[in-house]
Design a protein around this motif. Structure first.
Motif, mmCIF file in Angstrom:
data_model
loop_
_atom_site.group_PDB
_atom_site.id
_atom_site.type_symbol
_atom_site.label_atom_id
_atom_site.label_comp_id
_atom_site.label_asym_id
_atom_site.label_seq_id
_atom_site.Cartn_x
_atom_site.Cartn_y
_atom_site.Cartn_z
ATOM 1 N N GLY A 52 -9.231 18.911 19.214
ATOM 2 C CA GLY A 52 -10.387 19.061 18.339
ATOM 3 C C GLY A 52 -10.389 17.927 17.346
ATOM 4 O O GLY A 52 -9.605 16.972 17.476
ATOM 5 N N CYS A 53 -11.261 18.009 16.371
ATOM 6 C CA CYS A 53 -11.333 16.913 15.405
ATOM 7 C C CYS A 53 -11.919 17.396 14.088
ATOM 8 O O CYS A 53 -12.447 18.503 14.008
ATOM 9 N N SER A 54 -11.778 16.572 13.080
ATOM 10 C CA SER A 54 -12.424 16.857 11.808
ATOM 11 C C SER A 54 -13.044 15.581 11.273
ATOM 12 O O SER A 54 -12.657 14.478 11.661
ATOM 13 N N VAL A 55 -14.010 15.758 10.400
ATOM 14 C CA VAL A 55 -14.684 14.628 9.749
ATOM 15 C C VAL A 55 -14.507 14.779 8.249
ATOM 16 O O VAL A 55 -14.676 15.877 7.715
ATOM 17 N N THR A 56 -14.121 13.705 7.588
ATOM 18 C CA THR A 56 -14.011 13.688 6.129
ATOM 19 C C THR A 56 -14.860 12.556 5.579
ATOM 20 O O THR A 56 -14.832 11.443 6.106
ATOM 21 N N LEU A 57 -15.622 12.852 4.546
ATOM 22 C CA LEU A 57 -16.398 11.825 3.835
ATOM 23 C C LEU A 57 -15.911 11.751 2.394
ATOM 24 O O LEU A 57 -15.618 12.779 1.779
ATOM 25 N N LEU A 58 -15.846 10.541 1.871
ATOM 26 C CA LEU A 58 -15.467 10.357 0.469
ATOM 27 C C LEU A 58 -16.357 9.290 -0.162
ATOM 28 O O LEU A 58 -16.479 8.185 0.378
ATOM 29 N N LYS A 59 -16.968 9.621 -1.290
ATOM 30 C CA LYS A 59 -17.742 8.623 -2.039
ATOM 31 C C LYS A 59 -16.809 7.520 -2.511
ATOM 32 O O LYS A 59 -15.751 7.799 -3.075
ATOM 33 N N ALA A 60 -17.240 6.299 -2.292
ATOM 34 C CA ALA A 60 -16.321 5.188 -2.570
ATOM 35 C C ALA A 60 -17.006 4.136 -3.422
ATOM 36 O O ALA A 60 -17.814 3.356 -2.929
ATOM 37 N N ASP A 61 -16.695 4.135 -4.697
ATOM 38 C CA ASP A 61 -17.193 3.054 -5.562
ATOM 39 C C ASP A 61 -16.200 1.895 -5.514
ATOM 40 O O ASP A 61 -15.232 1.923 -4.739
ATOM 41 N N GLU A 62 -16.421 0.906 -6.337
ATOM 42 C CA GLU A 62 -15.582 -0.286 -6.292
ATOM 43 C C GLU A 62 -14.107 0.040 -6.581
ATOM 44 O O GLU A 62 -13.207 -0.506 -5.946
ATOM 45 N N GLU A 63 -13.894 0.935 -7.539
ATOM 46 C CA GLU A 63 -12.507 1.298 -7.871
ATOM 47 C C GLU A 63 -11.808 1.940 -6.673
ATOM 48 O O GLU A 63 -10.682 1.570 -6.322
ATOM 49 N N ILE A 64 -12.495 2.893 -6.058
ATOM 50 C CA ILE A 64 -11.904 3.609 -4.908
ATOM 51 C C ILE A 64 -11.633 2.629 -3.760
ATOM 52 O O ILE A 64 -10.566 2.667 -3.133
ATOM 53 N N LEU A 65 -12.576 1.735 -3.501
ATOM 54 C CA LEU A 65 -12.391 0.784 -2.400
ATOM 55 C C LEU A 65 -11.237 -0.174 -2.679
ATOM 56 O O LEU A 65 -10.470 -0.523 -1.782
ATOM 57 N N GLY A 66 -11.124 -0.592 -3.924
ATOM 58 C CA GLY A 66 -10.019 -1.476 -4.294
ATOM 59 C C GLY A 66 -8.672 -0.804 -4.064
ATOM 60 O O GLY A 66 -7.738 -1.418 -3.539
ATOM 61 N N LEU A 67 -8.593 0.466 -4.435
ATOM 62 C CA LEU A 67 -7.340 1.206 -4.238
ATOM 63 C C LEU A 67 -7.096 1.469 -2.748
ATOM 64 O O LEU A 67 -5.963 1.436 -2.273
ATOM 65 N N TRP A 68 -8.164 1.708 -2.021
ATOM 66 C CA TRP A 68 -8.051 1.922 -0.569
ATOM 67 C C TRP A 68 -7.486 0.674 0.116
ATOM 68 O O TRP A 68 -6.628 0.761 0.991
ATOM 69 N N ASP A 69 -7.980 -0.480 -0.306
ATOM 70 C CA ASP A 69 -7.587 -1.731 0.343
ATOM 71 C C ASP A 69 -6.201 -2.222 -0.083
ATOM 72 O O ASP A 69 -5.644 -3.128 0.538
ATOM 73 N N ALA A 70 -5.660 -1.646 -1.127
ATOM 74 C CA ALA A 70 -4.340 -2.081 -1.609
ATOM 75 C C ALA A 70 -3.287 -1.886 -0.511
ATOM 76 O O ALA A 70 -3.421 -0.998 0.325
ATOM 77 N N PRO A 71 -2.254 -2.723 -0.521
ATOM 78 C CA PRO A 71 -1.241 -2.657 0.529
ATOM 79 C C PRO A 71 -0.570 -1.291 0.632
ATOM 80 O O PRO A 71 -0.357 -0.613 -0.371
ATOM 81 N N VAL A 72 -0.242 -0.915 1.853
ATOM 82 C CA VAL A 72 0.444 0.358 2.095
ATOM 83 C C VAL A 72 1.416 0.163 3.253
ATOM 84 O O VAL A 72 1.115 -0.560 4.208
ATOM 85 N N LYS A 73 2.570 0.768 3.143
ATOM 86 C CA LYS A 73 3.568 0.617 4.199
ATOM 87 C C LYS A 73 4.269 1.944 4.432
ATOM 88 O O LYS A 73 5.298 2.246 3.819
ATOM 89 N N THR A 74 3.672 2.749 5.283
ATOM 90 C CA THR A 74 4.258 4.036 5.641
ATOM 91 C C THR A 74 4.221 4.155 7.162
ATOM 92 O O THR A 74 3.563 3.357 7.835
ATOM 93 N N ALA A 75 4.907 5.163 7.685
ATOM 94 C CA ALA A 75 4.881 5.361 9.146
ATOM 95 C C ALA A 75 3.470 5.654 9.625
ATOM 96 O O ALA A 75 3.062 5.232 10.696
ATOM 97 N N GLY A 76 2.681 6.349 8.793
ATOM 98 C CA GLY A 76 1.360 6.801 9.221
ATOM 99 C C GLY A 76 0.226 5.853 8.910
ATOM 100 O O GLY A 76 -0.787 5.841 9.616
ATOM 101 N N LEU A 77 0.341 5.088 7.869
ATOM 102 C CA LEU A 77 -0.690 4.119 7.465
ATOM 103 C C LEU A 77 0.012 2.849 7.033
ATOM 104 O O LEU A 77 0.946 2.893 6.234
ATOM 105 N N ARG A 78 -0.466 1.721 7.499
ATOM 106 C CA ARG A 78 0.198 0.475 7.142
ATOM 107 C C ARG A 78 -0.781 -0.684 7.186
ATOM 108 O O ARG A 78 -1.444 -0.903 8.198
ATOM 109 N N TRP A 79 -0.935 -1.351 6.073
ATOM 110 C CA TRP A 79 -1.654 -2.622 6.074
ATOM 111 C C TRP A 79 -1.286 -3.451 4.859
ATOM 112 O O TRP A 79 -0.771 -2.929 3.869
ATOM 113 N N GLY A 80 -1.503 -4.737 4.957
ATOM 114 C CA GLY A 80 -1.291 -5.635 3.812
ATOM 115 C C GLY A 80 0.169 -5.939 3.538
ATOM 116 O O GLY A 80 0.469 -6.689 2.624
ATOM 117 N N LEU A 81 1.081 -5.359 4.308
ATOM 118 C CA LEU A 81 2.510 -5.633 4.075
ATOM 119 C C LEU A 81 3.211 -5.738 5.428
ATOM 120 O O LEU A 81 2.824 -5.067 6.365
#
Lengths: 331, 331
Positions: free
Chosen positions: B302-331
């Protein structure tokens, strides 16, 4: 059949639309069913083309992007793309330094990529080919002369993709591909069958208390069936034949524990722990690992293990930045 | 029951060993079943602790690492961790600037995190709490007063994790968490049930031709059952209630199309295409997206859908580097 699809005939068309919509770094040639980088590689670099039957996602389309493939051809479900698709992909991505075809060893894929390479060569594109043949389960199979090409393809696309991105020439890129091919082995197993949408029913029957060891990625038969064992026992049945086939003792390796599509991540983590314990025992050192769904068989439950000998060169290429839907780090 | 496990009672213990073995950036406190960063965060930064029942991997343990969580407590399957676990995690990661508890809104989790916060406060740790409650499917449920906390938790852990990594103080981190909570909504559906290993049989029965709309992540009942529809119809049944609940028209959003554990990626890509078409129609602009298995229900399809309002602050934090087993980018 329980699937999130529209019409059975539209599954691949619809999925390609979704892939294109979700990844700004790719574009799709819908007529030819080729997934391409949105921004082509710089002139003078070797380009990589792969492809195969659909149903193995993220392989191959999810591996198009910086640091991996330049294009991927999506065939019908579990069916090789046509030479036309491959040729379109090849001429589209050639940046003047030649194109490497990365082919999983299945008879249809090998034949079609050969034809595509000939046509592209006639058009003046320099094409080289690597045929991945890493599956130690069976010598020949339903669809293959020689060993099947399976999990190692993921690692090869990453590593060779990095070599091409660095600007190595076609001969050097081929040399890396051959090195990966020589040092990599895989073995898989299934807890359940899988259902091709057009068929509407499972590809094969597997009783509720049985598993199949040595399964192929299209559900083609493996070595044998038996009662479902413990994760520890299953890990041993996958790792032992690999270690028996190639001497990994004393080597650093990259290990992939791969899910077949319907295997929860908690089980893959658990399997990884068992695989690591066995490799520790065998004196094999894990330098890098990958745990997740990377080369799948639609909704099959099960897993595969891939080992690759990793020297300094291979590890450097592995660690190089990659930005695709399926693998992403360093960018 | 077809699972890659050893003894039923050892599933979580074994999986924690596998997680620890596979990710050099985490370590596991096996006694307390807490997953921690291998290298603690710098002194003076807010730390984030989450956790919940096991069976939702990669949530939460797979999100421990740079840019996301500092610790995650693993409960029994689909069962809240204990206050003791949470308290151990909280005191272990406090770097002097306070700890944020990220809690999915389930009665057991909320109660236990409250107790843990009180104990930690008595020990001099400043603790704040955000309770995620994003599921628009039902007002109350089998295990919840108020809305259930589901997919938004993934986005919140990423975004708030980045805010904490930046060095914002506890009040500021809480403010970001509240903003995400206010702007995020989810809705899910199931094609199949799931099997808790200790139970050995599916949590509920779902006939071969039916699906459940509005399902919870433990298989608890949703809104209704009906014959399986097309992906297009299913997308509409997930997106419409979200858009009806919160006005996203004209907003930039982050969208997650999440698999429940046994859903092949090709189907998730296809669903993403349908979700995007509906959001285009509704005048909602997708700024970022995530397609894959991020908050799962064991072997549920099955599946789920999630929506989140994203202003500049939220997008900036979203794009920040992350290094975990489940999500990883920028590092």
């Amino acid at each position: 059949m329980k699937k999130l699809i529209n019409e059975v005939d539209d599954v691949i068309t619809d999925a390609l639309k979704g892939i294109e919509a979700s990844d700004e770094n790719v574009r799709v040639d819908h007529q030819n069913r080729v997934i391409l980088r949105a921004t082509p590689k710089e002139k003078g670099k070797v380009a990589l083309v792969s492809g195969g039957g659909s149903g193995h996602e993220p392989l191959h389309g999810g591996f198009v992007g910086l640091g991996m493939l330049d294009a991927a051809c999506a065939g019908q479900m579990f069916t090789s793309p046509t030479p036309d698709q491959m040729q379109a992909a090849t001429t589209a991505v050639d940046a003047g330094a030649g194109v490497l075809h990365i082919v999983k060893n299945y008879t249809g894929d090998v034949m079609n990529f050969e034809m595509a390479a000939e046509i592209a060569a006639d058009e003046g594109v320099k094409v080289a080919t690597v045929v991945v043949a890493d599956d130690v389960a069976v010598q020949d199979s339903l669809y293959t002369a020689g060993r099947r090409g399976v999990g190692l393809t993921v690692l090869l696309e990453k590593i060779v993709g990095a070599a091409a991105e660095e600007g190595r020439d076609l001969d050097a890129v081929v040399a890396v591909a051959n090195k990966v091919n020589e040092g990599g082995r895989s073995m898989g197993m299934a807890l359940t069958s899988c259902t091709v949408p057009a068929a509407g029913k499972p590809t094969f029957d597997l009783p509720e208390d049985e598993m199949e060891i040595g399964i192929g990625i299209h559900g083609e038969p493996g070595r044998h069936r038996e009662k479902i064992g413990s994760a520890r026992d299953i890990a041993k049945q996958l790792v032992d034949p690999i270690l028996h086939d190639l001497d990994y003792a004393g080597s650093d390796v990259i290990v992939m524990v791969n899910g077949m599509g319907a295997t929860p991540l908690i089980e893959l983590y658990l399997m990884y722990g068992e695989v690591k314990a066995l490799l520790d025992e065998a004196g094999v050192t894990i330098a890098r690992n990958l745990v997740g769904n990377y080369i799948t068989s639609l909704d099959m439950a099960g897993c595969s293990v891939t080992l690759l000998k990793a020297d300094e060169e291979i590890l450097g290429l592995w660690d190089a930045p990659v930005k695709t839907a399926g693998l992403r780090w360093g960018l």
